[in-house]
Design a protein around this motif. Sequence first.
Motif, PDB file in Angstrom:
ATOM      1  N   GLY A 436       0.783  -1.224   0.000  1.00 37.93           N
ATOM      2  CA  GLY A 436       0.000   0.000   0.000  1.00 37.93           C
ATOM      3  C   GLY A 436       0.812   1.269   0.000  1.00 37.93           C
ATOM      4  N   ALA A 437       2.156   1.187  -0.074  1.00 37.94           N
ATOM      5  CA  ALA A 437       2.970   2.403  -0.121  1.00 37.94           C
ATOM      6  C   ALA A 437       2.676   3.182  -1.405  1.00 37.94           C
ATOM      7  CB  ALA A 437       4.456   2.038  -0.059  1.00 37.94           C
ATOM      8  N   ALA A 438       2.786   4.490  -1.321  1.00 37.20           N
ATOM      9  CA  ALA A 438       2.551   5.336  -2.490  1.00 37.20           C
ATOM     10  C   ALA A 438       3.636   5.082  -3.541  1.00 37.20           C
ATOM     11  CB  ALA A 438       2.547   6.803  -2.086  1.00 37.20           C
ATOM     12  N   ILE A 439       3.214   4.846  -4.770  1.00 36.05           N
ATOM     13  CA  ILE A 439       4.152   4.541  -5.853  1.00 36.05           C
ATOM     14  C   ILE A 439       3.811   5.423  -7.054  1.00 36.05           C
ATOM     15  CG2 ILE A 439       4.952   2.779  -7.476  1.00 36.05           C
ATOM     16  CD1 ILE A 439       4.378   0.707  -5.319  1.00 36.05           C
ATOM     17  N   ALA A 440       4.800   6.143  -7.537  1.00 32.54           N
ATOM     18  CA  ALA A 440       4.630   6.983  -8.723  1.00 32.54           C
ATOM     19  C   ALA A 440       5.226   6.263  -9.927  1.00 32.54           C
ATOM     20  CB  ALA A 440       5.312   8.328  -8.527  1.00 32.54           C
ATOM     21  N   THR A 441       4.503   6.263 -11.032  1.00 31.47           N
ATOM     22  CA  THR A 441       4.985   5.605 -12.245  1.00 31.47           C
ATOM     23  C   THR A 441       5.990   6.509 -12.954  1.00 31.47           C
ATOM     24  OG1 THR A 441       2.856   4.481 -12.519  1.00 31.47           O
ATOM     25  CG2 THR A 441       4.306   4.586 -14.448  1.00 31.47           C
ATOM     26  N   PRO A 442       7.215   6.040 -13.181  1.00 31.37           N
ATOM     27  CA  PRO A 442       8.204   6.875 -13.879  1.00 31.37           C
ATOM     28  C   PRO A 442       7.810   7.085 -15.338  1.00 31.37           C
ATOM     29  CG  PRO A 442       9.035   4.651 -13.584  1.00 31.37           C
ATOM     30  CD  PRO A 442       7.754   4.721 -12.813  1.00 31.37           C
ATOM     31  N   SER A 443       8.295   8.162 -15.914  1.00 30.08           N
ATOM     32  CA  SER A 443       8.008   8.439 -17.319  1.00 30.08           C
ATOM     33  C   SER A 443       8.700   7.408 -18.209  1.00 30.08           C
ATOM     34  CB  SER A 443       8.478   9.849 -17.687  1.00 30.08           C
ATOM     35  OG  SER A 443       9.869   9.989 -17.442  1.00 30.08           O
ATOM     36  N   LEU A 444       8.130   7.195 -19.398  1.00 28.64           N
ATOM     37  CA  LEU A 444       8.635   6.173 -20.303  1.00 28.64           C
ATOM     38  C   LEU A 444       9.524   6.786 -21.376  1.00 28.64           C
ATOM     39  CD1 LEU A 444       6.310   4.683 -18.858  1.00 28.64           C
ATOM     40  CD2 LEU A 444       5.789   3.560 -21.032  1.00 28.64           C
ATOM     41  N   SER A 445      10.553   6.034 -21.749  1.00 27.61           N
ATOM     42  CA  SER A 445      11.464   6.432 -22.818  1.00 27.61           C
ATOM     43  C   SER A 445      11.411   5.387 -23.926  1.00 27.61           C
ATOM     44  CB  SER A 445      12.904   6.541 -22.291  1.00 27.61           C
ATOM     45  OG  SER A 445      12.983   7.480 -21.240  1.00 27.61           O
ATOM     46  N   PRO A 446      11.591   5.791 -25.179  1.00 29.59           N
ATOM     47  CA  PRO A 446      11.543   4.822 -26.283  1.00 29.59           C
ATOM     48  C   PRO A 446      12.592   3.730 -26.105  1.00 29.59           C
ATOM     49  CG  PRO A 446      11.450   7.061 -27.122  1.00 29.59           C
ATOM     50  CD  PRO A 446      11.784   7.163 -25.657  1.00 29.59           C
ATOM     51  N   TYR A 447      12.187   2.504 -26.386  1.00 32.47           N
ATOM     52  CA  TYR A 447      13.077   1.349 -26.269  1.00 32.47           C
ATOM     53  C   TYR A 447      13.327   0.715 -27.638  1.00 32.47           C
ATOM     54  CZ  TYR A 447      14.514  -3.420 -25.071  1.00 32.47           C
ATOM     55  OH  TYR A 447      15.175  -4.622 -24.998  1.00 32.47           O
ATOM     56  N   THR A 448      12.258   0.540 -28.403  1.00 31.62           N
ATOM     57  CA  THR A 448      12.355  -0.030 -29.748  1.00 31.62           C
ATOM     58  C   THR A 448      11.397   0.708 -30.668  1.00 31.62           C
ATOM     59  OG1 THR A 448      12.901  -2.228 -28.889  1.00 31.62           O
ATOM     60  CG2 THR A 448      12.073  -2.123 -31.136  1.00 31.62           C
ATOM     61  N   LYS A 449      11.874   1.001 -31.868  1.00 33.08           N
ATOM     62  CA  LYS A 449      11.015   1.541 -32.915  1.00 33.08           C
ATOM     63  C   LYS A 449      11.445   0.868 -34.215  1.00 33.08           C
ATOM     64  CE  LYS A 449       9.004   5.811 -34.692  1.00 33.08           C
ATOM     65  NZ  LYS A 449       9.043   7.294 -34.658  1.00 33.08           N
ATOM     66  N   GLU A 450      10.940  -0.355 -34.389  1.00 35.76           N
ATOM     67  CA  GLU A 450      11.461  -1.242 -35.431  1.00 35.76           C
ATOM     68  C   GLU A 450      10.418  -1.515 -36.503  1.00 35.76           C
ATOM     69  OE1 GLU A 450      13.570  -5.661 -35.831  1.00 35.76           O
ATOM     70  OE2 GLU A 450      12.531  -5.087 -33.988  1.00 35.76           O
ATOM     71  N   VAL A 451      10.884  -1.514 -37.744  1.00 32.28           N
ATOM     72  CA  VAL A 451      10.097  -1.975 -38.885  1.00 32.28           C
ATOM     73  C   VAL A 451      10.952  -3.000 -39.614  1.00 32.28           C
ATOM     74  CG1 VAL A 451       8.955  -1.383 -41.039  1.00 32.28           C
ATOM     75  CG2 VAL A 451       8.887   0.225 -39.119  1.00 32.28           C
ATOM     76  N   GLN A 452      10.394  -4.186 -39.798  1.00 29.08           N
ATOM     77  CA  GLN A 452      11.136  -5.254 -40.473  1.00 29.08           C
ATOM     78  C   GLN A 452      10.293  -5.811 -41.611  1.00 29.08           C
ATOM     79  OE1 GLN A 452      11.841  -9.468 -38.874  1.00 29.08           O
ATOM     80  NE2 GLN A 452      13.771  -8.453 -38.377  1.00 29.08           N
ATOM     81  N   LYS A 453      10.910  -5.935 -42.780  1.00 24.18           N
ATOM     82  CA  LYS A 453      10.247  -6.503 -43.947  1.00 24.18           C
ATOM     83  C   LYS A 453      11.029  -7.730 -44.396  1.00 24.18           C
ATOM     84  CE  LYS A 453       8.646  -1.945 -45.488  1.00 24.18           C
ATOM     85  NZ  LYS A 453       8.687  -0.940 -46.586  1.00 24.18           N
ATOM     86  N   GLN A 454      10.320  -8.831 -44.501  1.00 26.76           N
ATOM     87  CA  GLN A 454      10.958 -10.093 -44.874  1.00 26.76           C
ATOM     88  C   GLN A 454      10.232 -10.688 -46.080  1.00 26.76           C
ATOM     89  OE1 GLN A 454      10.441 -13.205 -42.019  1.00 26.76           O
ATOM     90  NE2 GLN A 454      11.337 -14.791 -43.325  1.00 26.76           N
ATOM     91  N   THR A 455      11.000 -11.045 -47.099  1.00 25.16           N
ATOM     92  CA  THR A 455      10.468 -11.736 -48.266  1.00 25.16           C
ATOM     93  C   THR A 455      11.261 -13.016 -48.468  1.00 25.16           C
ATOM     94  OG1 THR A 455       9.881  -9.629 -49.317  1.00 25.16           O
ATOM     95  CG2 THR A 455       9.949 -11.583 -50.723  1.00 25.16           C
ATOM     96  N   GLY A 456      10.565 -14.131 -48.610  1.00 23.01           N
ATOM     97  CA  GLY A 456      11.231 -15.411 -48.767  1.00 23.01           C
ATOM     98  C   GLY A 456      10.705 -16.175 -49.974  1.00 23.01           C
TER      99      GLY A 456
END
Length: 730
Positions: A436-456
């Motif tokens: 029950g302790a007060a907890i503040a959610t930290p701000s978020l920073s980008p981790y992944t910004k991925e676009v992958q195209k695969q043709t087989g």
Amino acid sequence: MNVRESTGAHRSWRRRLLHVAVSLALGTSAVAAYSAPADVQDANANGNGAQADAARKKAPTQLERIVVSAPNYVPRQTNDAVKLSVPLIETPQSVTVIPRDQIDLLDWQNLSQVVRYTSGVIGENYGPDPRYDWLTMRGFTPPEYIDGLQAPIGSVSSVGLDLYGFQSVEVLKGPSSTMYGLAPPGGIINLTSRRPEAQFSGEVGVQYGSYGNTQANADFTGPLDKDGHFLGRITAVWFDKGTQMYGVDTDRQYVAPALTWVISPDTNLTLLSYFQHDDVYGDGGGFLPIYGVAKFNPLGTVPTGRNLGEPDYNHFARDQYGVGYDFSHKFNEDWRFEQNLKYFSNDVKIKQVYGAGLALNPDGTPTDYRTVNRYNFPFNEDVTSFNVDSRVEGKAETGPVGQKILLGVDYRRYTNNAAFGFALAPSLDLFNPVYGAAIATPSLSPYTKEVQKQTGLYGEDQFKLDRWVLTVGGRYDHVVSDNFGTSTTDNKFTYRVGVNYLFENGVAPYVSYATSFQPVAGADFGGKAFKPTQGSQVEAGIKFQPNFLPNGQNMLFTAALYDLKQKNVLTPDPDPSHVFFNVQTGAVEVKGAELEFVARFNERWSFNGAYTYTDSKVTRSNGPDLGKALVQVPKQMLSGLVDYTEASGRLGASLGMRYVGQSYGDPANAYRTPSVVLWDATVHYTTYKWLLQLNVANLFDREYLSRCSSDAQCFYGLRRAVNLTLTRRF
């Protein structure tokens, strides 16, 4: 609202919904029992819709007591290992097919449980995690596929879909890149969705069990018009479950509508979809300190239900869906075209406080053996994927040589946008936690910004000469990845070749060689992008599926020896001025032996058995893992299960044993997970179309360690879990 009030509210509306489901099951009018002849069952098992429809038209409708309870318990073929309709004994690869009959009998709830009696693969690596399926196959983490198309996996190689929506699970062991493109050398897992059928059938079920497990499920299929041109299916699950960990509550809603349009006897279009929402409240994820779990703590043993998270704060929310189709057109008796297409979406939002180990003195010893530090790690991830796989399959004969030919092209566009935050959280008393302790959610920073195209582009050719079967396949992949504006391109050719010999009595020895590749994100100190890891494997084995057994008896035995290698593995840069950078000079080797047995005799006796021996080693590395075994790879595993149903087909029971040998939880092999023996049991009673079933996992309530990765990351295995299921079938 605190966690107790929240849980009480959930339980209240859960009881109301359960009451409606039970009323539906009890109040539905009875329908006539129908038993299709053997040619209908065989046509269904082989996936031949035209033959099945023809067989049904000549099948008489009659009232009779249903005795056949698991006609497809022993699988006979797969079309996913080579994307061809090929019997299992002609496939030069270790493949385990787990049909719906086995899943229902043993009440497996997720993929981690499905592989309990399968060789070469281990699940439940982090104990009873309600969010994901954690698997290790031949030393590697297998990616998950849905209907032959890669699932929208992100930071975890599974998506946690409800198992009730699928008719079978296929475990493809060893390199599978020739058919599926980028994948680790250990293999892949494929789930095949339930599909509409031309004969009406259905079921409604309710379940109650340990840790407040309450579930209602339903599945109905059949023709939607009198001519059978349109077939429908609807599958749905709702549950509210706890876990052995205090303060954890899981809600799920799953629905999977499907529609088949029989355009002509030679052309079918099946629309497939699923939608699933999950809420997991209060889960701390384990992360227990090693003192009191795997090492002595003077204050006592940490309970298996201890939650080091924050029950009123922690929340895992996931929305995922898949929408697409399977299309098939038969040009003539020899050639056909097939196409699978799906658009996937998987959106996850996590707020999680978890244990970070005991508070330590400067010398590394715990300060008081009870104060636990904690971290706060919010994480959001949004994954989308568009997949399409088109292929032409044909047959040809050149003198005495028969051929099955496959030519295909697949395309996948994958996006992954993720962000995270990190902060310290208030400490907690290990033996007397006060939440029950007060907890503040930290701000978020980008981790992944991925676009992958695969043709087989891929092809497979199976040559048959007398009793010899030669399978040759190759694939060329072009993969373009972009992450935060940094683009990399990988081009790779993979292949496999295998030879089987089919003895008249059903024995089929084989030998094969296969390769794989998997792109690696990142770059070295000089900015050079990493190359894909490459895998190769030699495998030799025997498959035995006797064709001389009388009706009602079936068995499949497989044995395999393999030597698997992977190169271009990341390892720390040896230059001391390049701290936190890697080079790509590592290598891994895994050797093993696997035995597997499944049988069904006279609709009375069912058997499952598996033995696994795995010798894994890091053969090249600049880190402390050199010469060590791979993480979470037991050297030996042994399992066996027998189920017996008495002569009337009503009362039955099963008993299963699982032995999991010791393994290591960290790359340096400093943390050893002891071996464990677990027992499972089932009692089932069938009358008319009602099924009452009691399933018990970990029958003797063995307390055991699932894994320790460090002094701050220990996870208990699943304690005894009892589930009572009532099902009404139509």
